[in-house]
Each structure stands twice: as C-alpha cells, then as structure tokens.
Design a protein around this motif. Sequence first.
Motif, PDB file in Angstrom:
ATOM      1  N   ASP A 182       0.853  -1.187   0.000  1.00 24.48           N
ATOM      2  CA  ASP A 182       0.000   0.000   0.000  1.00 24.48           C
ATOM      3  C   ASP A 182       0.891   1.240   0.000  1.00 24.48           C
ATOM      4  O   ASP A 182       2.011   1.224   0.524  1.00 24.48           O
ATOM      5  CB  ASP A 182      -0.882   0.035   1.251  1.00 24.48           C
ATOM      6  N   GLU A 183       0.391   2.309  -0.592  1.00 17.86           N
ATOM      7  CA  GLU A 183       1.089   3.590  -0.568  1.00 17.86           C
ATOM      8  C   GLU A 183       0.045   4.693  -0.636  1.00 17.86           C
ATOM      9  O   GLU A 183      -1.133   4.412  -0.899  1.00 17.86           O
ATOM     10  CB  GLU A 183       2.087   3.692  -1.720  1.00 17.86           C
ATOM     11  N   PRO A 184       0.405   5.924  -0.372  1.00 16.17           N
ATOM     12  CA  PRO A 184      -0.603   6.986  -0.378  1.00 16.17           C
ATOM     13  C   PRO A 184      -1.405   7.008  -1.685  1.00 16.17           C
ATOM     14  O   PRO A 184      -0.843   7.080  -2.773  1.00 16.17           O
ATOM     15  CB  PRO A 184       0.235   8.258  -0.220  1.00 16.17           C
ATOM     16  N   GLY A 185      -2.706   6.888  -1.553  1.00 17.05           N
ATOM     17  CA  GLY A 185      -3.587   6.913  -2.710  1.00 17.05           C
ATOM     18  C   GLY A 185      -3.779   5.581  -3.394  1.00 17.05           C
ATOM     19  O   GLY A 185      -4.566   5.475  -4.343  1.00 17.05           O
ATOM     20  N   ILE A 186      -3.080   4.536  -2.936  1.00 18.69           N
ATOM     21  CA  ILE A 186      -3.182   3.215  -3.568  1.00 18.69           C
ATOM     22  C   ILE A 186      -3.317   2.153  -2.479  1.00 18.69           C
ATOM     23  O   ILE A 186      -2.496   2.082  -1.565  1.00 18.69           O
ATOM     24  CB  ILE A 186      -1.954   2.901  -4.441  1.00 18.69           C
ATOM     25  N   ASP A 206       3.399  -0.879   4.624  1.00 16.79           N
ATOM     26  CA  ASP A 206       3.192   0.032   3.500  1.00 16.79           C
ATOM     27  C   ASP A 206       4.542   0.373   2.877  1.00 16.79           C
ATOM     28  O   ASP A 206       5.574  -0.198   3.245  1.00 16.79           O
ATOM     29  CB  ASP A 206       2.426   1.282   3.944  1.00 16.79           C
ATOM     30  N   ASN A 207       4.536   1.301   1.919  1.00 15.26           N
ATOM     31  CA  ASN A 207       5.786   1.589   1.210  1.00 15.26           C
ATOM     32  C   ASN A 207       6.784   2.374   2.054  1.00 15.26           C
ATOM     33  O   ASN A 207       7.911   2.608   1.628  1.00 15.26           O
ATOM     34  CB  ASN A 207       5.501   2.318  -0.106  1.00 15.26           C
ATOM     35  N   ARG A 208       6.389   2.746   3.259  1.00 13.88           N
ATOM     36  CA  ARG A 208       7.329   3.360   4.209  1.00 13.88           C
ATOM     37  C   ARG A 208       7.782   2.348   5.266  1.00 13.88           C
ATOM     38  O   ARG A 208       8.401   2.709   6.259  1.00 13.88           O
ATOM     39  CB  ARG A 208       6.677   4.566   4.890  1.00 13.88           C
ATOM     40  N   ASN A 209       7.424   1.081   5.035  1.00 14.38           N
ATOM     41  CA  ASN A 209       7.746  -0.022   5.947  1.00 14.38           C
ATOM     42  C   ASN A 209       7.154   0.166   7.341  1.00 14.38           C
ATOM     43  O   ASN A 209       7.737  -0.256   8.348  1.00 14.38           O
ATOM     44  CB  ASN A 209       9.260  -0.255   6.033  1.00 14.38           C
TER      45      ASN A 209
END
Length: 220
Positions: A182-186, A206-209
């Motif tokens: 997951d990432e912001p907006g997705i 998420d993509n920021r771990n």
Amino acid sequence: MKCWLVSDTHNRHSELHIPEGIDLVIHCGDESESRQEWRNEPEARAFFEWYSALEIATKIFVPGNHSTAIEKGLIRPEEYPQVHFLIHQEMECNGLKIFGSPYTPQFFDWAYMRSREALGLIWQSLPAGVDILITHGPPKGALDVTHDRKSAKPIHVGSQSLMRHVVNRVQPKIHAFGHIHDEPGIANFGVLERDGITFVNCACCDNRNQLVNHGIVLHV
C-alpha cells in the motif's frame, strides 16, 4: 481449515495481531529488510525464531526479494524444521496441494529476481491443479498497482506471464502474494475475486515499511 495469510513484514513481525484458532499460516516473503546478506541474516533469524514459536500447526514460508540470506545460503531451511520452506516447491496439507515460488521481475539487485523473459519459463513449471498458489510477487492486474517513478501515474507492475499461467492453466482456488505494498492513494492489500480465483495481496507493511495491515484470514 482456518488460514492466516501474511507477507512483507520487514522486521515488524512482532507487531502483528495474531488471530485465534489458526490451523495454517502462510508468509509470502520479505520477512527482513537489509539487502546485504550479512546484515539480512540476523534479521531473518529473529523472524524465524518468532515464526517457529507460533502455536499454529502448519507454518509455510516462501522467500521474497528481501530474503537475501536465504538465497545466499547463510540460512538453510533445515535449521528451522517447524517451518515448511517452499522455494519453487509443492507440499500437501490436509489434502490441499500448495505450491510456493519466490521469484519476481528484476528490479535492482535483490534476491530471487529474474528477467521477465526468464520468468515466463519459470512459470511454465507451475503445476496445474494446486489449491493454493503462493508467489512473492503478484500477477499483472491483480492488486499490483504502484506509482510510476517517472510519470507518477498509477501502473500495474505484476508479472503478465504469471497471470496468464494462473488463469489459463494452474487455476488455483487461492493465489496469495505480497511484494507490492500500500502507498498513499493506492490500496493493494486485500482480496480480489476473478476468473474463479481468490487473489490475495497480504503485504502487511506500506511503502514506508510501517506495519499497517495484519494479514488476511480465509477458510480453506
């Protein structure tokens, strides 16, 4: 049988909320974080000590692109006999046929990565008729969206040849994977029913771990 699907915990496994009454747990890879195998090894060992101790009858693990210590042989599956390692291998559990494969499309210098052309050949060896297919990465078009690095537009980045084999030949009941976070907006984490197959992206970080998801429980 109650199955807990998790992936991409990236050293944050101790933060997971462990559901009750689980018979089978499947981790789809990226238990650790560091690329260098000598740094990755202690991270992965901490995970496998935790994973081995889970009070769940059957524990399956498929490596991911961050599983560099496993690919380099610093960690051997036989060191953790409580865990079933599936490295492009099949097993049976309570009558269910389960196949796991760690390979993903080439992206920099990580573990178990192959060119998309080579992956096409690898996917040819996926057996038909398995009940649960586990791959670290997704098939193209199923919970595999990220922002393009150049255009910043959402794009599907899964393996097209994997999707072709999954839908046309393998036809599992469940296809579980992670890799695309997951990432912001997705939002990729979740379940997609398509072509008679339950696709599950169970990436927990998420993509920021940051651990934002706690896996998905299915009855199989």
